[in-house]
Motif scaffolding. Structure first.
Motif, short mmCIF file in Angstrom:
data_model
loop_
_atom_site.label_atom_id
_atom_site.label_comp_id
_atom_site.label_asym_id
_atom_site.label_seq_id
_atom_site.Cartn_x
_atom_site.Cartn_y
_atom_site.Cartn_z
N LEU A 1 0.83 -1.20 0.00
CA LEU A 1 0.00 0.00 0.00
C LEU A 1 0.87 1.25 0.00
CD1 LEU A 1 -2.92 0.94 0.18
CD2 LEU A 1 -2.82 0.68 2.66
N THR A 2 1.91 1.25 0.79
CA THR A 2 2.75 2.45 0.97
C THR A 2 3.68 2.69 -0.21
OG1 THR A 2 2.66 2.02 3.36
CG2 THR A 2 4.37 3.53 2.59
N LEU A 3 4.16 1.61 -0.80
CA LEU A 3 5.14 1.72 -1.90
C LEU A 3 4.50 1.51 -3.26
CD1 LEU A 3 8.08 -0.21 -0.20
CD2 LEU A 3 7.79 2.27 -0.34
N ALA A 4 3.19 1.66 -3.33
CA ALA A 4 2.45 1.39 -4.57
C ALA A 4 3.05 2.12 -5.77
CB ALA A 4 0.98 1.78 -4.39
N GLU A 5 3.51 3.34 -5.56
CA GLU A 5 4.01 4.12 -6.70
C GLU A 5 5.34 3.56 -7.24
OE1 GLU A 5 3.90 7.71 -4.44
OE2 GLU A 5 6.05 7.84 -4.19
N GLN A 6 5.94 2.62 -6.54
CA GLN A 6 7.16 1.96 -7.02
C GLN A 6 6.85 0.79 -7.96
OE1 GLN A 6 10.22 3.01 -6.54
NE2 GLN A 6 9.52 4.72 -5.27
N PRO B 1 12.20 -7.99 5.34
CA PRO B 1 13.13 -8.59 6.32
C PRO B 1 14.49 -7.89 6.35
CG PRO B 1 12.11 -10.29 4.95
CD PRO B 1 11.76 -8.98 4.34
N VAL B 2 14.93 -7.37 5.21
CA VAL B 2 16.19 -6.63 5.18
C VAL B 2 16.08 -5.41 6.09
CG1 VAL B 2 17.74 -5.26 3.73
CG2 VAL B 2 16.80 -7.42 2.86
N LEU B 3 15.00 -4.68 5.96
CA LEU B 3 14.85 -3.47 6.77
C LEU B 3 14.61 -3.80 8.24
CD1 LEU B 3 12.98 -1.31 4.18
CD2 LEU B 3 15.25 -0.89 5.14
N LEU B 4 13.96 -4.92 8.50
CA LEU B 4 13.73 -5.33 9.89
C LEU B 4 15.03 -5.81 10.53
CD1 LEU B 4 11.26 -5.07 11.57
CD2 LEU B 4 10.53 -7.33 10.86
N ASN B 5 15.85 -6.54 9.80
CA ASN B 5 17.18 -6.89 10.32
C ASN B 5 17.96 -5.62 10.65
OD1 ASN B 5 17.23 -9.70 10.44
ND2 ASN B 5 17.98 -9.95 8.34
N ASP C 1 12.28 8.18 1.50
CA ASP C 1 12.70 8.41 2.89
C ASP C 1 11.47 8.46 3.80
OD1 ASP C 1 15.38 8.66 2.16
OD2 ASP C 1 15.32 10.85 2.10
N GLN C 2 10.48 9.22 3.36
CA GLN C 2 9.28 9.38 4.19
C GLN C 2 8.49 8.07 4.29
OE1 GLN C 2 7.99 12.82 1.72
NE2 GLN C 2 7.80 13.93 3.66
N GLN C 3 8.39 7.36 3.17
CA GLN C 3 7.63 6.10 3.17
C GLN C 3 8.30 5.04 4.06
OE1 GLN C 3 7.68 5.96 -1.07
NE2 GLN C 3 5.65 6.91 -1.28
N PHE C 4 9.62 4.98 4.01
CA PHE C 4 10.31 3.99 4.85
C PHE C 4 10.34 4.41 6.32
CE2 PHE C 4 12.16 2.18 0.85
CZ PHE C 4 11.65 0.91 1.03
#
Ligand SMILES: [Ca+2]
Lengths: 196, 196
Positions: A47-52, A143-147, B5-8
């Motif tokens: 939902l948050t990265l939809a524009e990617q 998981p990369v960002l959570l690590n 940056d904001q989304q992450f």
């Protein structure tokens, strides 16, 4: 059994995904993440990265895929991506067990609905359609960002190098969401540099 | 800050919802449910029970609402529905704190995106549109079934009677999904009868 009987049997079964633990810790490293809450994170990522997502991707289909994608772990468990030198994840016997689990779990639903969800899960696994490729890249990036957020997590447990991360995961993230991998790589590279 | 940056930043903040515990235990009563995995369950409920939604409800919008609906609990915590004799949940000061939390958390996103998610959260809270009413009814029904599945859960902790359940929760489930409440009532009534 009525359709509601079948649907609630499926939903009660799905609750068990909250007891499947993953190799990644949650944000404050207080405990391992479970596959239920992981699935929520991924849907929120979509939902948050939809524009990617590339042109033509349906974010709502991606979200549906991500809500379902780990249910097979109720039978099979989570296979950590860095286990056995990064080879366990796509192993033949595991893929077979996951396919059988999908038949069993989606088979609890009314036939039409179970078939639809099974097809969505198979599409995700095949990783060929634009929706599936984007969904898979989110499944790899969270998981990369959570690590990173939790101080190292499964990178420490499996002694992962930045090169291994890039090979096993970075390439897969970049396939579905190249700008996302660029951003993440720049953020996590320093963690590996500081450790070596 | 770039949009990514904001989304992450928002996604890292959202991870904290996994540390907010609820009054309901998970399926095997081994621990309390957290609000992250609860949000996943609700989205899966929406997907699975889509045919129970009245004409005109967009299930994909309902799913998006349910993915976001509890993020305010990162600041405010979960307010158990049966606490303080069922009166705490809609208390003025809690509603205010939740509104402030929504401004803060969705405010981490790029302006356009934050405004969109905030509006979706406000629509859920207002409980007036068909999408919100259906979403709310799912938010009410999942804990009932989880209490039942786990052997009583928060019904025991808060000494809830069947009449109280029907008044506080049943009426709200029935508003959005009457056939669902009929099904659930028939299943859980016996638990209360056996206890009294
Ligand atoms: Ca809630």
């Amino acid at each position: 059994m009525t359709r509601l009987d079948q649907q609630f049997t499926f939903l009660a079964e799905a609750e068990k995904l909250k007891s499947v633990t993953r190799a990644t810790p949650i944000h404050d490293a207080s405990r391992p993440e479970n596959s239920g809450e992981h699935s929520w994170s991924l849907a929120l990522y979509a939902l948050t990265l939809a524009e990617q997502a590339p042109e033509g991707v349906s974010i709502d289909r991606v979200i549906r895929m991500l809500l379902l994608h780990d249910l097979v772990e109720i039978d099979v468990g989570d296979v950590p991506i860095h286990s056995q030198g990064g080879t366990a994840h796509g192993a033949e016997d595991i893929l077979k067990a996951e396919a059988a689990a999908a038949e069993r779990i989606f088979g609890l639903l009314p036939g039409d609905q179970g078939a639809q969800m099974l097809a969505l899960w198979q599409e995700f696994e095949a990783n060929e359609t634009p929706d599936a490729i984007f969904a898979k890249s989110l499944d790899r990036v969270q998981p990369v960002l959570l690590n990173h957020q939790s101080g190292g997590g499964s990178w420490i447990d499996y002694d992962v190098s930045f090169t291994q991360l890039e090979e096993r995961i970075g390439t897969k993230i970049a396939r579905g969401a190249p700008a996302v991998w660029d951003w993440v790589r720049d953020r996590v590279e320093g963690w590996f540099a500081a450790r070596s």
